[in-house]
Motif scaffolding. Structure first.
Motif, PDB file in Angstrom:
ATOM      1  N   ASN A  86       0.808  -1.220   0.000  1.00  0.00           N
ATOM      2  CA  ASN A  86       0.000   0.000   0.000  1.00  0.00           C
ATOM      3  C   ASN A  86       0.844   1.275   0.000  1.00  0.00           C
ATOM      4  N   ASP A  87       2.120   1.148   0.319  1.00  0.00           N
ATOM      5  CA  ASP A  87       3.017   2.305   0.247  1.00  0.00           C
ATOM      6  C   ASP A  87       3.530   2.536  -1.170  1.00  0.00           C
ATOM      7  N   TYR A  88       3.494   1.502  -1.975  1.00  0.00           N
ATOM      8  CA  TYR A  88       4.050   1.586  -3.325  1.00  0.00           C
ATOM      9  C   TYR A  88       2.979   1.683  -4.412  1.00  0.00           C
ATOM     10  N   ALA A  89       1.865   1.012  -4.228  1.00  0.00           N
ATOM     11  CA  ALA A  89       0.784   1.023  -5.221  1.00  0.00           C
ATOM     12  C   ALA A  89      -0.320   1.949  -4.708  1.00  0.00           C
ATOM     13  N   ALA A  97      -2.955   7.009 -10.586  1.00  0.00           N
ATOM     14  CA  ALA A  97      -1.919   6.230  -9.916  1.00  0.00           C
ATOM     15  C   ALA A  97      -0.848   7.170  -9.384  1.00  0.00           C
ATOM     16  N   GLY A  98      -0.387   6.901  -8.155  1.00  0.00           N
ATOM     17  CA  GLY A  98       0.678   7.715  -7.578  1.00  0.00           C
ATOM     18  C   GLY A  98       2.022   7.344  -8.185  1.00  0.00           C
ATOM     19  N   GLY A  99       3.077   8.020  -7.736  1.00  0.00           N
ATOM     20  CA  GLY A  99       4.412   7.747  -8.256  1.00  0.00           C
ATOM     21  C   GLY A  99       4.825   6.304  -8.012  1.00  0.00           C
ATOM     22  N   THR A 100       5.491   5.702  -8.980  1.00  0.00           N
ATOM     23  CA  THR A 100       5.872   4.291  -8.877  1.00  0.00           C
ATOM     24  C   THR A 100       7.377   4.062  -8.962  1.00  0.00           C
ATOM     25  N   ASP A 101       8.170   5.120  -8.942  1.00  0.00           N
ATOM     26  CA  ASP A 101       9.619   4.961  -9.050  1.00  0.00           C
ATOM     27  C   ASP A 101      10.192   4.115  -7.920  1.00  0.00           C
ATOM     28  N   ALA A 102       9.629   4.231  -6.715  1.00  0.00           N
ATOM     29  CA  ALA A 102      10.153   3.472  -5.580  1.00  0.00           C
ATOM     30  C   ALA A 102      10.011   1.975  -5.822  1.00  0.00           C
ATOM     31  N   ALA A 103       8.846   1.563  -6.309  1.00  0.00           N
ATOM     32  CA  ALA A 103       8.619   0.147  -6.599  1.00  0.00           C
ATOM     33  C   ALA A 103       9.501  -0.311  -7.757  1.00  0.00           C
ATOM     34  N   ARG A 104       9.610   0.518  -8.787  1.00  0.00           N
ATOM     35  CA  ARG A 104      10.414   0.160  -9.954  1.00  0.00           C
ATOM     36  C   ARG A 104      11.892   0.060  -9.590  1.00  0.00           C
ATOM     37  N   ARG A 105      12.316   0.869  -8.628  1.00  0.00           N
ATOM     38  CA  ARG A 105      13.712   0.807  -8.206  1.00  0.00           C
ATOM     39  C   ARG A 105      14.001  -0.539  -7.536  1.00  0.00           C
ATOM     40  N   ILE A 106      13.072  -1.041  -6.733  1.00  0.00           N
ATOM     41  CA  ILE A 106      13.236  -2.352  -6.108  1.00  0.00           C
ATOM     42  C   ILE A 106      13.306  -3.445  -7.162  1.00  0.00           C
ATOM     43  N   LEU A 107      12.481  -3.308  -8.203  1.00  0.00           N
ATOM     44  CA  LEU A 107      12.422  -4.305  -9.264  1.00  0.00           C
ATOM     45  C   LEU A 107      13.592  -4.203 -10.237  1.00  0.00           C
ATOM     46  N   PHE A 179       4.175  -1.127 -13.453  1.00  0.00           N
ATOM     47  CA  PHE A 179       4.309   0.055 -12.594  1.00  0.00           C
ATOM     48  C   PHE A 179       4.568   1.315 -13.425  1.00  0.00           C
ATOM     49  N   TYR A 180       5.179   1.136 -14.582  1.00  0.00           N
ATOM     50  CA  TYR A 180       5.375   2.280 -15.475  1.00  0.00           C
ATOM     51  C   TYR A 180       4.097   2.589 -16.246  1.00  0.00           C
ATOM     52  N   GLY A 181       3.482   1.560 -16.802  1.00  0.00           N
ATOM     53  CA  GLY A 181       2.293   1.763 -17.626  1.00  0.00           C
ATOM     54  C   GLY A 181       1.088   2.285 -16.871  1.00  0.00           C
ATOM     55  N   VAL A 182       0.983   1.953 -15.578  1.00  0.00           N
ATOM     56  CA  VAL A 182      -0.195   2.376 -14.813  1.00  0.00           C
ATOM     57  C   VAL A 182      -0.284   3.898 -14.704  1.00  0.00           C
ATOM     58  N   LYS A 187      -7.597   8.083 -15.249  1.00  0.00           N
ATOM     59  CA  LYS A 187      -7.890   8.260 -13.829  1.00  0.00           C
ATOM     60  C   LYS A 187      -9.344   7.900 -13.520  1.00  0.00           C
ATOM     61  N   GLY A 188      -9.555   7.464 -12.288  1.00  0.00           N
ATOM     62  CA  GLY A 188     -10.895   7.160 -11.826  1.00  0.00           C
ATOM     63  C   GLY A 188     -11.497   5.904 -12.419  1.00  0.00           C
ATOM     64  N   THR A 189     -10.665   5.041 -13.004  1.00  0.00           N
ATOM     65  CA  THR A 189     -11.190   3.819 -13.605  1.00  0.00           C
ATOM     66  C   THR A 189     -10.705   2.593 -12.835  1.00  0.00           C
ATOM     67  N   LYS A 190     -11.396   1.486 -13.042  1.00  0.00           N
ATOM     68  CA  LYS A 190     -11.015   0.229 -12.397  1.00  0.00           C
ATOM     69  C   LYS A 190      -9.719  -0.315 -12.987  1.00  0.00           C
ATOM     70  N   MET A 191      -9.315   0.219 -14.133  1.00  0.00           N
ATOM     71  CA  MET A 191      -8.110  -0.261 -14.795  1.00  0.00           C
ATOM     72  C   MET A 191      -6.893  -0.157 -13.888  1.00  0.00           C
ATOM     73  N   ILE A 192      -6.789   0.929 -13.135  1.00  0.00           N
ATOM     74  CA  ILE A 192      -5.633   1.123 -12.262  1.00  0.00           C
ATOM     75  C   ILE A 192      -5.577   0.039 -11.194  1.00  0.00           C
ATOM     76  N   GLU A 193      -6.713  -0.219 -10.554  1.00  0.00           N
ATOM     77  CA  GLU A 193      -6.756  -1.264  -9.533  1.00  0.00           C
ATOM     78  C   GLU A 193      -6.435  -2.630 -10.140  1.00  0.00           C
ATOM     79  N   ASP A 194      -6.922  -2.881 -11.348  1.00  0.00           N
ATOM     80  CA  ASP A 194      -6.651  -4.165 -12.007  1.00  0.00           C
ATOM     81  C   ASP A 194      -5.164  -4.332 -12.301  1.00  0.00           C
TER      82      ASP A 194
END
Length: 226
Positions: A86-89, A97-107, A179-182, A187-194
């Protein structure tokens, strides 16, 4: 996102001194002065965006022991990503979608490709070029010559190891791509959660597959796993 956080922190340091009356209403959990606030906030930010300390394979190394250590550290980082998901997604108030660089850096997806910075990323980020660690172990198995140093390689189920290696590379690269594509999802769609849901599944499966690879190495009594 990271840029905006840095701007906010800088503004707090440069801001005029707060009046005594205003300080009286300061919440108790905040540091007493701007300098302490900067230290605490910066530490928190770096904790979130940095992979865990690791002793991963140095670039160009063909040491199987280092490769195995890198795999073990990669499991730790993937578990941490799942645990703190929940801190990354994140999804902001506007449904983006919020920033995803932190998750991508781990990956291992946000990393320089050459120079000293790339070397630093390789030694500190276990999932950065994890494929080379797999190749290192495969090469050791293929070059097994009956010596005590490589005796374990003869007992490794190489076919299964390579199958799992391909899966882990796919899972981590696909998760990084998600994480990049999201960031471009409407915005506001179920696509992000999926997308986040699929990505978490990839991360969890990566842990499962890496753990099975480590079991294969342990059964073969690979270096450091006897």
């Amino acid at each position: 996102m990271l840029y905006m956080v840095c701007v906010i922190l800088l503004a707090m340091v440069m801001a005029p001194t707060i009046q005594v009356g205003a300080l009286a209403s300061r919440p108790s959990f905040l540091p007493a002065n701007r300098r302490d606030f900067l230290v605490v906030s910066t530490t928190t930010l770096l904790t979130l965006t940095s992979p865990s300390p690791a002793s991963a394979r140095a670039p160009g190394s063909r040491d199987a022991t280092e490769a195995i250590t890198q795999m073990r550290d990669a499991i730790t980082d993937l578990r941490r990503l799942d645990r703190d998901w929940n801190d990354y997604a994140t999804i902001d108030a506007e449904g983006r979608a919020g920033g995803t660089d932190a998750a991508r850096r781990i990956l291992g997806g946000v990393a320089p490709m050459s120079g000293a910075a790339a070397i630093e990323s390789a030694t500190k980020t276990p999932l950065y070029r994890i494929d080379v660690a797999f190749v290192t172990i495969r090469k050791a198995a293929l070059e097994e010559d009956g010596s005590d140093a490589l005796k374990w390689a003869a007992d490794l189920d190489l076919e299964r190891f390579e199958e799992l290696a391909d899966r882990v590379v796919y899972e981590t690269q696909k998760a990084d791509g998600n994480f990049y594509g999201v960031l471009f999802a409407q915005k506001g769609t179920k696509m992000i959660e999926d997308i986040f849901g699929e990505t978490r599944g990839l991360v969890r499966q990566g842990v499962v597959d890496l753990e099975e690879m480590m079991k294969l190495l342990s059964d073969a009594r690979a270096p450091g796993l006897q």
